[in-house]
Motif scaffolding. Structure first.
Motif, PDB file in Angstrom:
ATOM      1  N   GLU A  48       0.829  -1.213   0.000  1.00 58.83           N
ATOM      2  CA  GLU A  48       0.000   0.000   0.000  1.00 58.83           C
ATOM      3  C   GLU A  48       0.862   1.261   0.000  1.00 58.83           C
ATOM      4  N   GLU A  49       1.931   1.253   0.804  1.00 57.32           N
ATOM      5  CA  GLU A  49       2.847   2.403   0.834  1.00 57.32           C
ATOM      6  C   GLU A  49       3.507   2.600  -0.522  1.00 57.32           C
ATOM      7  N   ILE A  50       3.914   1.506  -1.145  1.00 63.00           N
ATOM      8  CA  ILE A  50       4.555   1.582  -2.461  1.00 63.00           C
ATOM      9  C   ILE A  50       3.580   2.151  -3.480  1.00 63.00           C
ATOM     10  N   SER A  51       2.358   1.655  -3.470  1.00 60.58           N
ATOM     11  CA  SER A  51       1.345   2.125  -4.409  1.00 60.58           C
ATOM     12  C   SER A  51       1.087   3.624  -4.247  1.00 60.58           C
ATOM     13  N   GLN A  52       0.932   4.074  -2.998  1.00 61.12           N
ATOM     14  CA  GLN A  52       0.719   5.503  -2.737  1.00 61.12           C
ATOM     15  C   GLN A  52       1.898   6.332  -3.225  1.00 61.12           C
ATOM     16  N   ALA A  53       3.107   5.871  -2.942  1.00 56.42           N
ATOM     17  CA  ALA A  53       4.299   6.610  -3.336  1.00 56.42           C
ATOM     18  C   ALA A  53       4.450   6.662  -4.854  1.00 56.42           C
ATOM     19  N   LEU A  54       4.171   5.547  -5.527  1.00 54.08           N
ATOM     20  CA  LEU A  54       4.277   5.535  -6.989  1.00 54.08           C
ATOM     21  C   LEU A  54       3.241   6.450  -7.620  1.00 54.08           C
ATOM     22  N   ASP A  55       2.016   6.458  -7.087  1.00 53.88           N
ATOM     23  CA  ASP A  55       0.987   7.386  -7.579  1.00 53.88           C
ATOM     24  C   ASP A  55       1.435   8.825  -7.382  1.00 53.88           C
ATOM     25  N   TRP A  56       1.973   9.098  -6.197  1.00 49.35           N
ATOM     26  CA  TRP A  56       2.433  10.448  -5.883  1.00 49.35           C
ATOM     27  C   TRP A  56       3.577  10.855  -6.811  1.00 49.35           C
ATOM     28  N   LEU A  57       4.523   9.955  -7.036  1.00 47.54           N
ATOM     29  CA  LEU A  57       5.653  10.236  -7.924  1.00 47.54           C
ATOM     30  C   LEU A  57       5.209  10.445  -9.360  1.00 47.54           C
ATOM     31  N   SER A  58       4.166   9.729  -9.808  1.00 45.80           N
ATOM     32  CA  SER A  58       3.686   9.938 -11.176  1.00 45.80           C
ATOM     33  C   SER A  58       3.130  11.347 -11.329  1.00 45.80           C
ATOM     34  N   GLY A  59       2.497  11.859 -10.294  1.00 50.71           N
ATOM     35  CA  GLY A  59       2.028  13.247 -10.321  1.00 50.71           C
ATOM     36  C   GLY A  59       3.171  14.231 -10.338  1.00 50.71           C
ATOM     37  N   LEU A  60       4.274  13.859  -9.721  1.00 49.65           N
ATOM     38  CA  LEU A  60       5.464  14.712  -9.716  1.00 49.65           C
ATOM     39  C   LEU A  60       6.037  14.806 -11.123  1.00 49.65           C
ATOM     40  N   ARG A  61       6.054  13.694 -11.847  1.00 50.88           N
ATOM     41  CA  ARG A  61       6.553  13.692 -13.228  1.00 50.88           C
ATOM     42  C   ARG A  61       5.651  14.499 -14.132  1.00 50.88           C
ATOM     43  N   ILE A  62       4.344  14.346 -13.975  1.00 52.88           N
ATOM     44  CA  ILE A  62       3.392  15.098 -14.785  1.00 52.88           C
ATOM     45  C   ILE A  62       3.526  16.583 -14.498  1.00 52.88           C
ATOM     46  N   GLY A  63       3.750  16.922 -13.232  1.00 56.27           N
ATOM     47  CA  GLY A  63       3.817  18.318 -12.819  1.00 56.27           C
ATOM     48  C   GLY A  63       5.023  19.073 -13.315  1.00 56.27           C
ATOM     49  N   THR A  64       6.026  18.391 -13.867  1.00 53.18           N
ATOM     50  CA  THR A  64       7.218  19.108 -14.313  1.00 53.18           C
ATOM     51  C   THR A  64       6.940  20.020 -15.496  1.00 53.18           C
ATOM     52  N   VAL A  65       5.761  19.921 -16.107  1.00 55.13           N
ATOM     53  CA  VAL A  65       5.428  20.843 -17.189  1.00 55.13           C
ATOM     54  C   VAL A  65       5.319  22.274 -16.670  1.00 55.13           C
ATOM     55  N   HIS A  66       5.110  22.448 -15.367  1.00 59.15           N
ATOM     56  CA  HIS A  66       5.042  23.793 -14.791  1.00 59.15           C
ATOM     57  C   HIS A  66       6.346  24.558 -14.979  1.00 59.15           C
ATOM     58  N   GLU A  67       7.450  23.844 -15.187  1.00 50.94           N
ATOM     59  CA  GLU A  67       8.736  24.517 -15.318  1.00 50.94           C
ATOM     60  C   GLU A  67       8.772  25.447 -16.511  1.00 50.94           C
ATOM     61  N   ALA A  68       7.856  25.256 -17.465  1.00 47.34           N
ATOM     62  CA  ALA A  68       7.822  26.107 -18.642  1.00 47.34           C
ATOM     63  C   ALA A  68       7.136  27.443 -18.357  1.00 47.34           C
ATOM     64  N   LEU A  69       6.542  27.583 -17.191  1.00 48.38           N
ATOM     65  CA  LEU A  69       5.877  28.834 -16.852  1.00 48.38           C
ATOM     66  C   LEU A  69       6.885  29.970 -16.747  1.00 48.38           C
ATOM     67  N   PRO A  70       6.544  31.140 -17.262  1.00 44.74           N
ATOM     68  CA  PRO A  70       7.468  32.264 -17.126  1.00 44.74           C
ATOM     69  C   PRO A  70       7.516  32.752 -15.681  1.00 44.74           C
ATOM     70  N   PRO A  71       8.616  33.395 -15.282  1.00 45.26           N
ATOM     71  CA  PRO A  71       8.667  33.960 -13.926  1.00 45.26           C
ATOM     72  C   PRO A  71       7.520  34.948 -13.730  1.00 45.26           C
ATOM     73  N   SER A  72       7.025  34.998 -12.533  1.00 49.22           N
ATOM     74  CA  SER A  72       5.864  35.828 -12.257  1.00 49.22           C
ATOM     75  C   SER A  72       6.121  36.724 -11.055  1.00 49.22           C
ATOM     76  N   THR A  73       5.588  37.925 -11.131  1.00 44.06           N
ATOM     77  CA  THR A  73       5.650  38.823  -9.985  1.00 44.06           C
ATOM     78  C   THR A  73       4.281  38.895  -9.314  1.00 44.06           C
ATOM     79  N   ALA A  74       3.334  38.101  -9.808  1.00 48.18           N
ATOM     80  CA  ALA A  74       1.995  38.092  -9.245  1.00 48.18           C
ATOM     81  C   ALA A  74       2.009  37.461  -7.859  1.00 48.18           C
ATOM     82  N   MET A  75       1.087  37.906  -7.025  1.00 44.44           N
ATOM     83  CA  MET A  75       0.967  37.353  -5.681  1.00 44.44           C
ATOM     84  C   MET A  75       0.134  36.076  -5.739  1.00 44.44           C
ATOM     85  N   ARG A  76       0.568  35.060  -5.037  1.00 43.84           N
ATOM     86  CA  ARG A  76      -0.140  33.773  -4.984  1.00 43.84           C
ATOM     87  C   ARG A  76      -1.181  33.839  -3.882  1.00 43.84           C
ATOM     88  N   VAL A  77      -2.431  33.605  -4.218  1.00 37.86           N
ATOM     89  CA  VAL A  77      -3.508  33.554  -3.247  1.00 37.86           C
ATOM     90  C   VAL A  77      -3.922  32.085  -3.107  1.00 37.86           C
TER      91      VAL A  77
END
Length: 149
Positions: free
Chosen positions: A36-65
């Motif tokens: 169960e721990e392995i399954s949770q971690a692998l699911d979480w890691l797959s989201g980490l790989r998918i999320g790397t597309v955010h790196e293409a975002l330009p730098p922002s001076t906007a405030m995060r709410v």
């Protein structure tokens, strides 16, 4: 799940050195982690790989709410830690968004600060970025016993 992530971080120095999910799952099982721990971690890691597309975002001076759900799930300690890293200039907006995304995918509410620090480490790890020594120290140490000056 966080013990599995810590093991992956310690044994695969960069995200691109980590084996594919099926092979990683077998290795983690052989080391003795629960399925169960392995399954949770692998699911979480797959989201980490998918999320790397955010790196293409330009730098922002906007405030995060933060949304009410994010504030509740992250809690004041984790949000304060994000602000600390942002203020120090070591967590750019694209990485911050990935940290928040992966923290929202983590169990528990609010996320414990020690677990949140592991999430930040894993985001650095996945991007192949090594934080500077002071940031790494802050992420690696239990600061609850420190005395404020």
């Amino acid at each position: 799940m966080f013990e599995v992530l810590a093991y992956v971080y310690e044994n695969y120095w960069r995200g691109d050195a980590c084996p594919e999910p099926q092979q990683l799952g077998r290795k983690l099982s052989a080391v003795g982690f629960e399925a169960e721990e392995i399954s949770q971690a692998l699911d979480w890691l797959s989201g980490l790989r998918i999320g790397t597309v955010h790196e293409a975002l330009p730098p922002s001076t906007a405030m995060r709410v933060y949304t009410p759900a994010e504030r509740e799930h992250l809690g004041p300690e984790c949000l304060g830690f994000v602000h600390l890293l942002e203020g120090a200039g070591v967590l750019p907006p694209a990485q911050r968004e990935l940290v928040v995304d992966r923290a929202m995918a983590a169990p528990g509410a609010p996320v414990a600060l020690s677990e949140f620090k592991m999430i930040v480490l894993m985001v650095y790890w996945s991007s192949g970025t090594e934080p500077d020594a002071l940031v790494l120290d802050e992420l690696s140490q239990d600061t609850s016993a420190r005395t404020a000056h």
